[in-house]
Design an enzyme around this catalytic site. Structure first.
Site, PDB file in Angstrom:
ATOM      1  N   CYS B  83      -1.549 -10.511   9.697  1.00  0.00           N
ATOM      2  CA  CYS B  83      -0.737 -10.782  10.758  1.00  0.00           C
ATOM      3  C   CYS B  83      -0.969  -9.905  11.809  1.00  0.00           C
ATOM      4  CB  CYS B  83       0.719 -10.830  10.430  1.00  0.00           C
ATOM      5  SG  CYS B  83       1.714 -11.641  11.694  1.00  0.00           S
ATOM      6  N   HIS B 200       0.973 -15.034   6.370  1.00  0.00           N
ATOM      7  CA  HIS B 200       1.333 -14.041   5.325  1.00  0.00           C
ATOM      8  C   HIS B 200       0.964 -14.307   3.884  1.00  0.00           C
ATOM      9  CE1 HIS B 200       3.632 -11.269   8.156  1.00  0.00           C
ATOM     10  NE2 HIS B 200       3.840 -12.364   8.942  1.00  0.00           N
ATOM     11  N   GLU B 202       1.777 -12.996   1.507  1.00  0.00           N
ATOM     12  CA  GLU B 202       2.674 -12.722   0.486  1.00  0.00           C
ATOM     13  C   GLU B 202       4.030 -13.427   0.544  1.00  0.00           C
ATOM     14  OE1 GLU B 202       2.062 -11.213   3.299  1.00  0.00           O
ATOM     15  OE2 GLU B 202       3.941 -10.374   4.121  1.00  0.00           O
TER      16      GLU B 202
END
Lengths: 290, 218
Positions: B83, B200, B202
């Site tokens: 990001c 992202h 994650e």
């Protein structure tokens, strides 16, 4: 352009349990939140929302442990709210594993909380949560899980929340909540017309068709539902003995009224069924394969 | 073992615990730190971050991390910017004026264009799931070229939260692209040992985890 509608199970939490009520009241225990959350994650939920259903009332925050436990094995965005009153509360929840914090009562009492939260953690972390109720043809903002009326009207308050720094708006219709009668489309339209940040709509979703109705408004970015998913999970738990301890199956067997409610209005569905129907009806959803 | 020490750079921009938890779920330990020694000697370096570009550069500066990051880069060991962390790898950004970045990858960071008054409505920032398109040159051929995209197919969705994006000068840097509103942008960048993703991983479900696993396994 393609726009993937986010499908979000909402889990109302009371103490260690997942609960569900009608009009945000009359809560009953359905089971352990993370059992449901894991099933939703595996099924393809795009995000999860946890709301501590009583935190606003008693001023405590028992969510942290549940959030921590969820964050260990769920890797989609997690929005958490309920009783958030300070940037300390926000930080605690973010550290426990929340990605975004939903703030309703805390913002009405202290609008500056939104600005402080956005400055410290970024607007993307701050979800302005609005509980709306229709009174004499106007939508008003309520706080404390729908218990306290305010003099604020929904649309100007939503715009104000964005101005203060909210990165998304979550609106819940108190009138529809827990009724499975469908989203309040008028409420949604009023907000969708004016908002420049993503709009998450909730309250009243009892069947896949309701999501389709809401998705027709191009200003709706995400649809949120609880009963729809929770009762499907409980149904599957009932059929699968290995799941029996994860959901409150006894309650399903014993509550006659509940069964009538389910057969009359509510048509439970799991995330996969929801996404399949949405796509079949031309609504883009997240693809988990190319 | 030390060759695979995973370090997450902590410079005060955003929540790093969920990234650490995602890595833990893959069976790997990681360290969240701003200690320059540990950054320079990391086996894998992750540069995450959310927030504004100038503030992020300021924080890196304050913690004296520009040099250690440069040091790490020259080791040739893998670095992944996520990001805002991806954007920092580039030469400059136009967020709140013009600001210099790490300049590891030539190019600039510019804002997503707002919708046209009578065109399709969409929102800025982009918050939500969007597909990454991987050119076929990246899905076949040598593993070194596929890298973090190994086993991933074009057209699947990942979770984005951003209002700026990276424009590499050299189109060969673009490992995957994403379309949003009126823009088509570089959502995965790759240059030598440097990787960046605008989404992202994650928070992108099992595919995001696969992406991270590929990074650890490089």
């Amino acid at each position: 352009m393609r726009r993937a509608l986010r499908v979000i199970p909402r889990l109302d939490i009371k103490g260690p349990n997942l609960v569900k009520g009608v009009h945000l009241e009359g809560l009953r225990v359905l089971g352990k939140p993370w059992s449901f959350a894991r099933a939703y994650y595996r099924g393809g939920a795009d995000e999860l929302i946890y709301i501590d259903a009583v935190a606003s009332l008693y001023g405590r925050n028992s969510l942290l442990e549940i959030v921590r436990k969820t964050a260990e094995n769920i890797f989609i965005p997690l929005t958490v709210g309920g009783g958030v009153r300070s940037v300390h509360d926000m930080r605690d929840l973010l550290c426990a594993g929340a990605d975004k914090i939903a703030i309703n009562t805390g913002a009405v009492n202290n609008p500056d909380l939104i600005t402080q939260g956005a400055a410290l953690f970024g607007s993307q972390c701050v979800v302005g949560s609005i509980q709306a109720k229709l009174i004499n043809g106007k939508y008003f903002v309520f706080t404390d899980n729908g218990r306290e009326a305010t003099e604020r009207e929904v649309v100007p308050w939503a715009l104000r929340l964005v101005e203060l720094g909210a990165g998304e708006i979550l609106v819940t219709s108190i009138d529809r909540e827990g009724t499975a009668a469908g989203y309040d489309l008028d409420l949604i339209a009023e907000l969708a017309d004016v908002l420049t940040v993503p709009l998450i709509v909730g309250g009243g979703c009892g069947r896949i068709d309701h999501m389709l109705e809401a998705a027709k408004n191009a200003g709706v970015d995400a649809v949120c539902a609880s009963s729809l998913f929770h009762y499907q999970f409980l149904k599957s738990a009932q059929e699968d003995e290995s799941f029996a301890e994860e959901g409150n199956v006894e309650f399903l067997k014993s509550h006659r009224g509940e069964r009538e409610f389910m057969t009359s209005r509510l048509l439970p569905a799991d995330i996969k069924q929801v996404k399949f129907s949405l796509k079949a009806n031309g609504v883009s959803c997240r693809e988990t394969a190319g | 073992m030390s060759g695979k020490t995973i370090v997450i750079v902590d410079y005060g921009m955003g929540n790093l615990f969920n990234l650490q938890r995602a890595i833990a779920s893959l069976g790997f330990e990681s360290t969240i730190t701003f200690d320059s020694k540990r950054i320079e000697t990391a086996g894998r370096l992750l540069l995450p971050g959310v927030g504004a570009f100038p503030k992020a550069m300021e924080e890196l500066n304050k913690r004296l991390l520009l040099e250690p990051l440069g040091q790490f880069r020259s080791t040739g060991r893998p670095l992944l910017g996520i990001c805002l962390g991806m954007q920092l790898l580039f030469s400059k950004s136009y967020e709140f004026g013009e600001h210099k970045g790490l300049d590891f990858i030539k190019g600039k960071v510019i804002p997503l264009r707002r919708p046209e008054p009578d065109g399709n409505k969409y929102k800025i920032p982009q918050i939500g799931w969007n597909r990454i398109e991987i050119p076929s040159s990246r899905t076949v051929g040598p593993a070194s070229k596929r890298g973090l995209l190994t086993g991933l197919t074009t057209g699947a969705d990942y979770y984005f939260v951003h209002s700026f994006f990276c424009c590499p000068e050299d189109p060969a840097v673009i490992a995957a692209e994403t379309e949003y509103g009126r823009d088509r942008f570089c959502s995965v960048a790759h240059q030598e040992n440097l990787w960046g993703c605008q989404f992202h991983p994650e928070r992108s479900g099992e595919l995001g985890l696969a992406f991270l696993k590929n990074f650890i396994n490089l």
